[in-house]
Write a protein that holds these residues in place. Structure first.
Motif, mmCIF file in Angstrom:
data_model
loop_
_atom_site.group_PDB
_atom_site.id
_atom_site.type_symbol
_atom_site.label_atom_id
_atom_site.label_comp_id
_atom_site.label_asym_id
_atom_site.label_seq_id
_atom_site.Cartn_x
_atom_site.Cartn_y
_atom_site.Cartn_z
ATOM 1 N N UNK A 377 0.720 -1.134 0.030
ATOM 2 C CA UNK A 377 0.345 0.439 0.282
ATOM 3 C C UNK A 377 1.285 1.120 0.318
ATOM 4 N N UNK A 378 0.045 2.392 -0.109
ATOM 5 C CA UNK A 378 1.333 3.431 -0.035
ATOM 6 C C UNK A 378 1.648 4.015 1.458
ATOM 7 N N UNK A 379 0.752 3.115 2.535
ATOM 8 C CA UNK A 379 0.827 3.277 3.214
ATOM 9 C C UNK A 379 2.274 2.398 3.929
ATOM 10 N N UNK A 380 2.479 1.328 3.382
ATOM 11 C CA UNK A 380 3.590 0.351 3.254
ATOM 12 C C UNK A 380 5.115 1.387 3.023
ATOM 13 N N UNK A 381 4.773 2.135 1.731
ATOM 14 C CA UNK A 381 5.710 2.428 1.242
ATOM 15 C C UNK A 381 6.218 4.155 2.246
ATOM 16 N N UNK A 382 6.034 4.508 3.031
ATOM 17 C CA UNK A 382 5.528 5.509 3.763
ATOM 18 C C UNK A 382 6.840 5.155 4.965
ATOM 19 N N UNK A 383 6.332 3.899 5.351
ATOM 20 C CA UNK A 383 7.086 3.261 6.427
ATOM 21 C C UNK A 383 8.200 2.647 5.923
ATOM 22 N N UNK A 384 8.225 2.013 4.453
ATOM 23 C CA UNK A 384 9.407 1.472 4.326
ATOM 24 C C UNK A 384 10.486 2.455 3.616
ATOM 25 N N UNK A 385 9.931 3.619 3.258
ATOM 26 C CA UNK A 385 10.900 5.053 2.799
ATOM 27 C C UNK A 385 11.786 5.246 4.895
ATOM 28 N N UNK A 386 10.729 6.113 5.694
ATOM 29 C CA UNK A 386 10.865 6.394 6.739
ATOM 30 C C UNK A 386 12.460 5.573 7.493
ATOM 31 N N UNK A 387 11.893 3.604 7.289
ATOM 32 C CA UNK A 387 12.903 2.904 7.769
ATOM 33 C C UNK A 387 14.496 3.033 6.725
ATOM 34 N N UNK A 388 14.264 3.102 5.807
ATOM 35 C CA UNK A 388 15.632 3.596 4.964
ATOM 36 C C UNK A 388 15.883 4.876 5.345
ATOM 37 N N UNK A 389 15.468 5.906 5.659
ATOM 38 C CA UNK A 389 15.680 7.117 6.212
ATOM 39 C C UNK A 389 16.605 6.611 7.297
ATOM 40 N N UNK A 390 15.622 6.639 8.471
ATOM 41 C CA UNK A 390 16.278 6.993 9.278
ATOM 42 C C UNK A 390 17.646 6.068 9.795
ATOM 43 N N UNK A 391 17.763 4.384 8.657
ATOM 44 C CA UNK A 391 19.109 3.744 8.330
ATOM 45 C C UNK A 391 20.266 4.453 7.950
ATOM 46 N N UNK A 392 19.830 5.608 7.142
ATOM 47 C CA UNK A 392 21.322 5.995 6.223
ATOM 48 C C UNK A 392 21.045 7.170 6.892
ATOM 49 N N UNK A 393 20.490 7.719 8.163
ATOM 50 C CA UNK A 393 20.692 8.334 8.839
ATOM 51 C C UNK A 393 21.813 8.081 9.942
#
Length: 404
Positions: A377-393
């Motif tokens: 879902x688009x909500x899944x995609x928002x969550x996935x991006x949040x996880x990537x952003x946190x770990x890259x950060x």
């Protein structure tokens, strides 16, 4: 506690019910071979070719066993012979140089840009020096280069273009469907592509002679008259004696599954791009991460997304991938020294002569890739991006602390 994603990056949507019904009908009558037809029956494979030709705007279409078969068939039908040199992307997947090797030819790799498309300056130089007369253009991971500039360059150089549209079915450049610029185009219907028959593919062209050769190569015997999107019989008069049968026909069962999906493809493409934009929005502005910007002229289909961790140490990239995986997010890295799953790079294809490709190597060193299934879902995609952003950060801050 850190959030975790629990979905599957390899789970596709089910086949539409009308596709299942059509497949059951083929199984009930048992005529799976494309030329095994009842009186007055067109057959699912021939109908699919007709429908896909209409969808793309091509005069001719051939349905085959895989996208890779379509690529090799297109090269042979275009006159590529053993020992010839064929220009192609340095950044692509293994079936593309594999198809060139299948035709007995030698790949000449062209550098990639940070936008993940062909470097047209390098293409111009290699078109002049390589002796190649064909470019197998891979729209790799759905990124489309400036097709107006590329086609003008190839026309000046006398280079025929065969488009690999495995990742751009349903996409366009300035309103022209992907695959409608060159001499021929090849598409895939492997499970992770935009239509799903497990394996399968298409070859399209407006050229009567090329399609007649391709139909014979695919294993039509003398049954080419049963095609609905092929040239007239006179196009086969000579080639039917000259082209070998290199069997690669699509069967009626897979064609039945695909015809139903083709009707829904524009809506599915829009759904993919909506999900892509949700991931992209969540990654934009993350320190140390570069989003691949899409041109306004490019009507892309967002079935996967790529980003760059430019000039990062390999160990730090590995840390990001491992931490994301621990939180349920599956990323692939094109800079790994050894091929893994579907990711490999030009120096892994040792059947091809080695080339120095420093610009491509620098891009691949930081290139991270992720599938976007429509089961998200688009909500899944928002969550996935949040996880990537946190770990890259976290990894970026850790590297900064070590450096400082």
């Amino acid at each position: 506690m850190d959030e975790r994603f629990t979905g599957s990056f390899t789970q596709q949507e089910p086949i539409p019910e009308d596709g299942i019904a059509a497949a059951l009908e083929v199984m009930r009558h048992g005529r799976l071979h494309r030329y095994n037809l009842a009186e007055g029956e067109a057959g699912e494979a021939a109908l699919l070719e007709r429908d896909f030709a209409a969808f793309t705007g091509a005069r001719h279409c051939l349905a085959v066993t895989s996208g890779g078969y379509a690529l090799a068939c297109a090269l042979r039908a275009a006159g590529v012979r053993p020992g010839d040199r064929v220009l192609s992307n340095a950044f692509t997947l293994a079936p593309v140089p594999g198809a060139i090797a299948n035709a007995g030819a030698e790949p000449v790799f062209v550098e990639a840009t940070r936008a993940l498309v062909l470097d047209l300056d390098d293409l111009a130089a290699k078109a002049e020096t390589s002796g190649a007369r064909v470019l197998m253009l891979s729209h790799m991971r759905g990124h489309i280069c400036d097709m107006d500039a590329l086609m003008a360059l190839c026309r000046r150089a006398g280079i025929a273009v065969i488009e690999d549209c495995a990742h751009t079915m349903g996409a366009d450049w300035r309103g022209v469907p992907s695959g409608r610029h060159g001499l021929a185009a090849c598409y895939s219907t492997q499970t992770y592509k935009h239509l799903n028959s497990g394996e399968g593919g298409f070859l399209t062209t407006d050229d009567d002679a090329l399609m007649a050769r391709a139909v014979m190569l695919s294993g039509s015997y003398m049954l080419y008259g049963r095609h609905l999107a092929a040239p007239p019989p006179e196009a086969f008069e000579t080639v039917r004696y000259e082209m070998p049968n290199m069997s690669g026909r699509m069967d009626n069962l897979r064609a039945a599954i695909l015809r139903a999906q083709l009707r829904d493809l524009p809506a599915q493409c829009a759904r993919w791009t909506e999900r892509y934009r949700a991931v992209e929005a969540g990654l934009r502005g993350v320190p140390g991460l570069t989003v691949i910007e899409r041109r306004a002229e490019e009507g892309f289909v967002g079935s996967s997304i790529q980003f760059l961790l430019e000039d990062w140490a390999p160990g730090d990239i590995g840390t990001v991938l491992a931490r994301c995986a621990a939180r349920g997010v599956a990323l692939k890295w094109f800079g790994a020294p050894e091929p893994s799953a579907y990711t490999s790079r030009h120096d892994s294809w040792r059947y091809a002569p080695a080339q120095a490709l420093p610009r491509t190597d620098r891009v691949l060193a930081g290139l991270v890739d992720m599938r976007i299934p429509l089961t998200f879902s688009t909500e899944d995609c928002t969550l996935i991006a949040r996880i990537i952003a946190q770990e890259v950060g976290r990894a970026y801050q850790g590297a900064a602390r070590r450096a400082g």
